[in-house]
Design a protein around this motif. Sequence first.
Motif, mmCIF file in Angstrom:
data_model
loop_
_atom_site.group_PDB
_atom_site.id
_atom_site.type_symbol
_atom_site.label_atom_id
_atom_site.label_comp_id
_atom_site.label_asym_id
_atom_site.label_seq_id
_atom_site.Cartn_x
_atom_site.Cartn_y
_atom_site.Cartn_z
ATOM 1 N N TYR A 61 -37.293 -22.144 -31.387
ATOM 2 C CA TYR A 61 -37.667 -23.428 -30.963
ATOM 3 C C TYR A 61 -39.102 -23.874 -30.771
ATOM 4 O O TYR A 61 -39.962 -22.851 -29.898
ATOM 5 N N PHE A 62 -39.280 -24.932 -31.657
ATOM 6 C CA PHE A 62 -41.359 -25.334 -31.562
ATOM 7 C C PHE A 62 -41.413 -26.353 -30.529
ATOM 8 O O PHE A 62 -40.507 -27.966 -30.742
ATOM 9 N N ASP A 63 -42.345 -26.683 -29.954
ATOM 10 C CA ASP A 63 -42.672 -27.844 -28.985
ATOM 11 C C ASP A 63 -44.345 -27.837 -28.543
ATOM 12 O O ASP A 63 -45.077 -27.113 -28.695
ATOM 13 N N THR A 64 -44.403 -28.680 -28.038
ATOM 14 C CA THR A 64 -46.178 -28.955 -27.776
ATOM 15 C C THR A 64 -46.470 -28.192 -26.780
ATOM 16 O O THR A 64 -45.597 -27.689 -25.750
ATOM 17 N N PRO A 65 -47.804 -27.932 -26.585
ATOM 18 C CA PRO A 65 -48.044 -27.199 -25.108
ATOM 19 C C PRO A 65 -47.848 -27.826 -23.827
ATOM 20 O O PRO A 65 -47.295 -27.129 -23.197
ATOM 21 N N GLU A 66 -47.605 -29.326 -24.063
ATOM 22 C CA GLU A 66 -46.629 -29.861 -22.890
ATOM 23 C C GLU A 66 -45.914 -29.747 -22.534
ATOM 24 O O GLU A 66 -45.079 -30.853 -22.107
ATOM 25 N N VAL A 83 -37.691 -29.616 -33.018
ATOM 26 C CA VAL A 83 -38.222 -28.754 -34.355
ATOM 27 C C VAL A 83 -38.064 -27.538 -34.369
ATOM 28 O O VAL A 83 -38.372 -26.976 -32.926
ATOM 29 N N ARG A 84 -37.693 -27.809 -34.967
ATOM 30 C CA ARG A 84 -36.835 -25.483 -34.915
ATOM 31 C C ARG A 84 -36.877 -25.101 -37.078
ATOM 32 O O ARG A 84 -36.589 -26.389 -37.544
ATOM 33 N N THR A 85 -37.197 -23.947 -36.868
ATOM 34 C CA THR A 85 -36.239 -22.971 -37.828
ATOM 35 C C THR A 85 -35.400 -22.610 -37.585
ATOM 36 O O THR A 85 -34.651 -21.703 -36.305
ATOM 37 N N GLY A 118 -40.483 -17.720 -37.372
ATOM 38 C CA GLY A 118 -42.006 -17.406 -36.688
ATOM 39 C C GLY A 118 -42.820 -19.152 -36.630
ATOM 40 O O GLY A 118 -43.747 -19.091 -35.812
ATOM 41 N N HIS A 119 -42.945 -19.582 -37.802
ATOM 42 C CA HIS A 119 -44.034 -20.466 -38.020
ATOM 43 C C HIS A 119 -43.949 -21.464 -38.545
ATOM 44 O O HIS A 119 -42.786 -21.297 -39.410
ATOM 45 N N LEU A 120 -43.981 -22.608 -38.321
ATOM 46 C CA LEU A 120 -44.519 -24.032 -39.515
ATOM 47 C C LEU A 120 -44.980 -23.710 -41.037
ATOM 48 O O LEU A 120 -44.266 -24.184 -41.356
ATOM 49 N N GLY A 121 -45.856 -23.486 -40.951
ATOM 50 C CA GLY A 121 -46.775 -22.940 -42.255
ATOM 51 C C GLY A 121 -46.885 -24.326 -43.117
ATOM 52 O O GLY A 121 -47.217 -25.585 -42.028
ATOM 53 N N GLY A 122 -46.429 -24.992 -43.575
ATOM 54 C CA GLY A 122 -46.524 -25.873 -44.903
ATOM 55 C C GLY A 122 -45.985 -26.701 -44.501
ATOM 56 O O GLY A 122 -45.669 -27.894 -45.157
ATOM 57 N N ALA A 123 -44.760 -26.236 -43.930
ATOM 58 C CA ALA A 123 -43.792 -27.146 -43.403
ATOM 59 C C ALA A 123 -44.229 -28.000 -42.279
ATOM 60 O O ALA A 123 -43.595 -29.306 -41.812
ATOM 61 N N ARG A 124 -45.111 -28.080 -41.926
ATOM 62 C CA ARG A 124 -45.570 -29.398 -40.866
ATOM 63 C C ARG A 124 -45.776 -30.558 -41.473
ATOM 64 O O ARG A 124 -45.697 -31.151 -40.728
ATOM 65 N N THR A 125 -45.673 -31.120 -43.147
ATOM 66 C CA THR A 125 -45.773 -32.428 -43.040
ATOM 67 C C THR A 125 -44.815 -32.871 -42.847
ATOM 68 O O THR A 125 -44.228 -33.576 -42.888
ATOM 69 N N ALA A 139 -46.001 -35.722 -32.443
ATOM 70 C CA ALA A 139 -46.408 -33.581 -32.144
ATOM 71 C C ALA A 139 -47.108 -32.929 -32.813
ATOM 72 O O ALA A 139 -46.683 -32.281 -33.446
ATOM 73 N N PRO A 140 -48.276 -33.518 -32.382
ATOM 74 C CA PRO A 140 -49.701 -33.348 -33.095
ATOM 75 C C PRO A 140 -50.096 -31.688 -32.856
ATOM 76 O O PRO A 140 -50.575 -30.604 -34.282
ATOM 77 N N VAL A 141 -49.008 -30.688 -31.986
ATOM 78 C CA VAL A 141 -49.644 -29.412 -32.190
ATOM 79 C C VAL A 141 -48.133 -28.368 -31.483
ATOM 80 O O VAL A 141 -47.697 -29.107 -30.590
ATOM 81 N N LEU A 142 -47.866 -27.432 -32.428
ATOM 82 C CA LEU A 142 -46.618 -27.672 -32.281
ATOM 83 C C LEU A 142 -46.732 -25.609 -32.127
ATOM 84 O O LEU A 142 -46.882 -25.156 -32.921
ATOM 85 N N THR A 143 -45.953 -25.342 -30.577
ATOM 86 C CA THR A 143 -46.000 -24.098 -30.684
ATOM 87 C C THR A 143 -44.357 -23.594 -30.921
ATOM 88 O O THR A 143 -43.659 -23.747 -29.668
ATOM 89 N N PRO A 144 -43.953 -22.107 -31.314
ATOM 90 C CA PRO A 144 -42.856 -21.192 -30.796
ATOM 91 C C PRO A 144 -43.035 -21.313 -29.403
ATOM 92 O O PRO A 144 -44.020 -21.110 -28.533
#
Length: 270
Positions: A61-66, A83-85, A118-125, A139-144
Amino acid sequence: MIDTLTPVGLDELNDTAALQTRHDRKYVLTPDELAGLLSALPSARVLEIDGARSFAYDSTYFDTPELDAYHLAATRRRRRFKVRTRTYVDSGSCFVEVKTRAGRGTTVKERQPHDDAGHLGGARTFVSARLADAGAPPAPVLTPTLRSRYHRTTLLLDDARVTLDTGLVWELLASDGVGPDAPRSAAIGDRVVVETKTAAGSGPSSVDRLLWRAGHRPDRISKYATGLAVLVPDLPDAPWRRLVRRRLDIHSTPCTTTCTTQLTSERTPS
């Protein structure tokens, strides 16, 4: 009981009940409670692939730093998101998925194939576009942030798809702000997460009614938010506090100075 059910193949399951837009209800049961449910089920078939009926799932699961996605869920905001892989371990296939909420509690899931769990990579768009379409906060920045692993059995009934998840384990990935004595991972023991999935607007399924007659009501459990609430006790946890204390059999592993994880924040297009 599962072994005696008639099998259904993956293609037929998807053709009959893909349910990417749906209403979900979740219940946490003990093994004995699950056995009672299975013995009372109306006609049901079980997903079978190459002779197997239980399959390993691995999600990041990916979330923002906040932790915006977490806080939106904790405060029950209508425009919340996940958001998840998701990796289907047995087949090795992986997808990036965006889950949002529509009207009347309906869940909308959109996904596309992906090649790096482990990463969004090209799926960010793709992620940014899906969030914008749903009216979710950007969510401009997403972190695992959190990883979950479990085994799933899927049942197909005339009016629902039902999943039975066992062996659920959470692993904390984000370490910022987490003390060295905080748990790094947690498991729910022998508890089973039962989820009924019905078409949006179709009402409760026959399985929901069976569970209600047995005294069960839907539980508020999220494989992301509940796991993070367990592993980071300082977070607001009102929606899941009662469930965690009364229904889950939590087993946790403390973090030590050697269990930090190096993470990379990823910026999504605005």
